[in-house]
Write an enzyme that holds these catalytic residues in place. Structure first.
Site, PDB file in Angstrom:
ATOM      1  N   GLU A 240       0.830  -1.209   0.000  1.00  0.00           N
ATOM      2  CA  GLU A 240       0.000   0.000   0.000  1.00  0.00           C
ATOM      3  C   GLU A 240       0.858   1.250   0.000  1.00  0.00           C
ATOM      4  O   GLU A 240       0.633   2.183  -0.778  1.00  0.00           O
ATOM      5  CB  GLU A 240      -0.907  -0.010   1.232  1.00  0.00           C
ATOM      6  CG  GLU A 240      -1.794   1.196   1.359  1.00  0.00           C
ATOM      7  CD  GLU A 240      -2.866   1.199   0.295  1.00  0.00           C
ATOM      8  OE1 GLU A 240      -2.956   2.214  -0.412  1.00  0.00           O
ATOM      9  OE2 GLU A 240      -3.596   0.204   0.146  1.00  0.00           O
ATOM     10  N   ASP A 244       1.068   4.089  -3.112  1.00  0.00           N
ATOM     11  CA  ASP A 244       0.702   5.492  -2.930  1.00  0.00           C
ATOM     12  C   ASP A 244       1.815   6.418  -3.406  1.00  0.00           C
ATOM     13  O   ASP A 244       1.580   7.372  -4.160  1.00  0.00           O
ATOM     14  CB  ASP A 244       0.414   5.770  -1.452  1.00  0.00           C
ATOM     15  CG  ASP A 244      -0.840   5.076  -0.935  1.00  0.00           C
ATOM     16  OD1 ASP A 244      -1.677   4.678  -1.750  1.00  0.00           O
ATOM     17  OD2 ASP A 244      -0.964   4.944   0.290  1.00  0.00           O
ATOM     18  N   SER A 439      -7.598   2.384  -3.370  1.00  0.00           N
ATOM     19  CA  SER A 439      -6.344   2.818  -2.756  1.00  0.00           C
ATOM     20  C   SER A 439      -5.393   3.416  -3.783  1.00  0.00           C
ATOM     21  O   SER A 439      -4.490   4.167  -3.417  1.00  0.00           O
ATOM     22  CB  SER A 439      -5.654   1.634  -2.075  1.00  0.00           C
ATOM     23  OG  SER A 439      -6.433   1.140  -1.020  1.00  0.00           O
TER      24      SER A 439
END
Length: 529
Positions: A240, A244, A439
């Protein structure tokens, strides 16, 4: 004065957790205390009273209406009637927790709004990487991932240049802008970012990592030295983190990034937002948050939802748009009570909620992969109608909840972007690893906001974006800014197999794609005319 109950502090026992032992009364604990608005003396008066009761003041922040205090477990039990103990949960392991409602000193009634840090249960959740599964026993070692995606699928993953072209991003590279990213686990791998930028032919941005609430700032090498189970957990979360960072870097390569790592409990959320609001270490134009939990999940306390919502509002007032993923598990949002749910903090009226799409015959449709949730190896955009937050006055849309007897709540998402196939071209642990989910759509929107703020053809003054999307657009005023600045998504739904029903896309605003996917140049024009 007699102690009084603290409204909103009720916490039931965590489902699946068992109490294993008493907490050592000498254990030192740092807590975050939030205080009410509208009282100029609230912070100082609360600090003075708690110090008189034996706690140590670490930091007072009038700007965020909060205090950092420390004391022993025995002192905190005596002041707040916390009933602290050690619990064990199959997913989280051992943690400090409590049940029931807190008490506060009577002289602080109406001043204290929340006490966070006593209970460490997890309230930040991320989803398993799309198209992959943990490989816990391969010769490549823990932390490697065994891709499901075939070579053809991996080859079609979209690059930043392709995404910028598809979404008509305005010119610019984000120079002079700062983008903040919230993380609740994992580590930042500088080597992966350098490899990603080299592959994409872009410059490598400045990335600053900040520890909040004592969270570790892991590097890849440090994670690889952890015990195997902990190592695997941190590698999973690191997917994650690095997704990002790379998405922002690819779309706004000159923007500075500040990655805040915090603990995944309620205190971690409050403390991280406090840091961002106080511009430590620098002011951001956008904060990207790809974590959350169903807004009415019992692991949230009402006081925490209020504290987080208030800080999102403060961030917006400071010109920071907090972009929050709407979730990757469709209409049920990983709940199994037969009702539809939406994710928090995306459901806050002070967040820009970001949904997900995928490409079908080169057209954007709502992201849905069987069975409409991650537990079955698929996924779907979150979205729907809040049962907690009333519909804000600026959100003048007619969307009814699919839950019987529900309120006219806040509708999410506000907008959307790519989340599903063909995914994003990314690198993890030195290997190509396409990924997606809401996400991924969330940092894309954070990067776009940085470009809007720095656009050469007429800078848009940074401000909370969500309400502006529902305002009348340029020209006749018939179309909204959202309709003018987004490409409508009219096909698809977010039905999860757990629930068996969901919300549908259609012409105009809907509860699965909002106003649609960005047309950055048109959005800039709509915001500045």
């Amino acid at each position: 004065m007699a102690d009084v109950p603290l409204p909103g502090s009720e916490r039931p026992a965590k489902t699946g957790a068992r109490r294993v032992r008493e907490l050592d009364p000498s254990t030192r604990i740092e807590i975050t205390v939030t205080v009410a608005r509208g009282r100029s003396d609230a912070v100082q008066r609360t600090a003075d009273t708690l110090e008189q009761l034996g706690l140590t003041l670490i930091r007072a922040s009038p700007a965020t209406l909060s205090l950092r205090m420390a004391g022993t477990a025995a002192q905190l039990d005596a002041i707040f009637d916390a009933g602290l103990a050690i619990y064990s949960h199959p997913d989280q392991g051992e943690f400090r927790g409590r049940t029931g409602r807190l008490q506060v000193p009577g002289e602080l009634e109406g001043l204290i709004t929340g006490v966070f840090g006593l209970d460490q249960r997890r309230v930040a959740r991320r989803r398993r990487a799309i198209g992959s599964e943990p490989d816990r026993g391969s010769v490549s070692g823990p932390g490697r991932r065994k891709p499901f995606l075939d070579d053809a699928s991996a080859a079609t993953a979209l690059t930043p240049a392709q995404l910028a072209s598809r979404y008509s991003f305005p010119p610019g590279d984000g120079s002079g802008q700062t983008i903040a990213i919230a993380e609740f686990g994992g580590g930042y791998f500088a080597g992966d970012l350098a490899a990603f930028c080299a592959k994409q032919g872009t410059s490598t941005p400045k990335v600053t990592t900040v520890s909040v609430n004592g969270a570790p700032l892991y590097t890849l090498a440090e994670i690889q030295r952890l015990p195997q189970q902990q190592q695997q957990e941190q590698m999973d979360d690191s997917v994650e983190v690095n997704m990002d960072v790379q998405i922002v870097a690819g779309l706004a390569p000159a923007a500075e990034q500040i990655v805040y790592f915090s603990t995944f409990d309620e205190q971690g959320w409050v403390d991280l937002l406090n840091e961002v609001i106080e511009h430590s270490p620098a002011s951001a134009v956008a904060l990207s948050v790809s974590w959350g939990l169903a807004e009415d999940d019992p692991d949230w306390s009402a006081a925490a939802r209020q504290a987080i919502d208030e800080r999102l509002q403060a961030a917006g007032a400071a010109g920071i748009t907090v972009c929050v993923a709407a979730g990757d598990d469709g209409s049920a949002d990983q709940e199994s009570d037969g009702r539809a749910h939406v994710d928090f903090p995306a459901s806050s009226p002070h967040a820009l909620a970001v949904g997900g799409t995928m490409l079908a015959a080169q057209s954007d449709v709502v992201w849905w992969q069987s069975p409409g949730e991650r537990s079955g190896g698929g996924g779907a955009t979150g979205g729907g109608v809040s049962t907690v937050f009333p519909r804000p006055s600026w959100q003048d849309v007619q969307i009814a909840s699919i839950n019987a007897g529900a309120i006219d709540g806040r509708v999410i998402p506000d907008i959307a972007a790519l989340a599903g196939p063909p995914f994003y071209d990314l690198i993890f642990n030195g290997q190509d690893q396409p990924n997606g989910g809401t996400s991924a759509a969330t940092p894309l929107w954070a990067a776009l906001i940085a470009l809007l703020a720095g656009a050469a053809d007429g800078p848009w003054k940074p401000q909370f974006l969500a309400p502006l999307l529902y305002a009348a657009g340029p020209g006749t005023g018939v179309a909204t800014v959202g309709a003018s600045g987004c490409t409508d998504v009219t096909s698809g739904n977010n039905t999860s197999s757990t629930l068996g029903k969901g919300y549908d896309a259609g012409p105009g605003f809907d509860a699965v794609s909002g106003w649609g996917v960005p047309n950055g140049t048109a959005l800039l024009r709509a915001l500045t005319q």
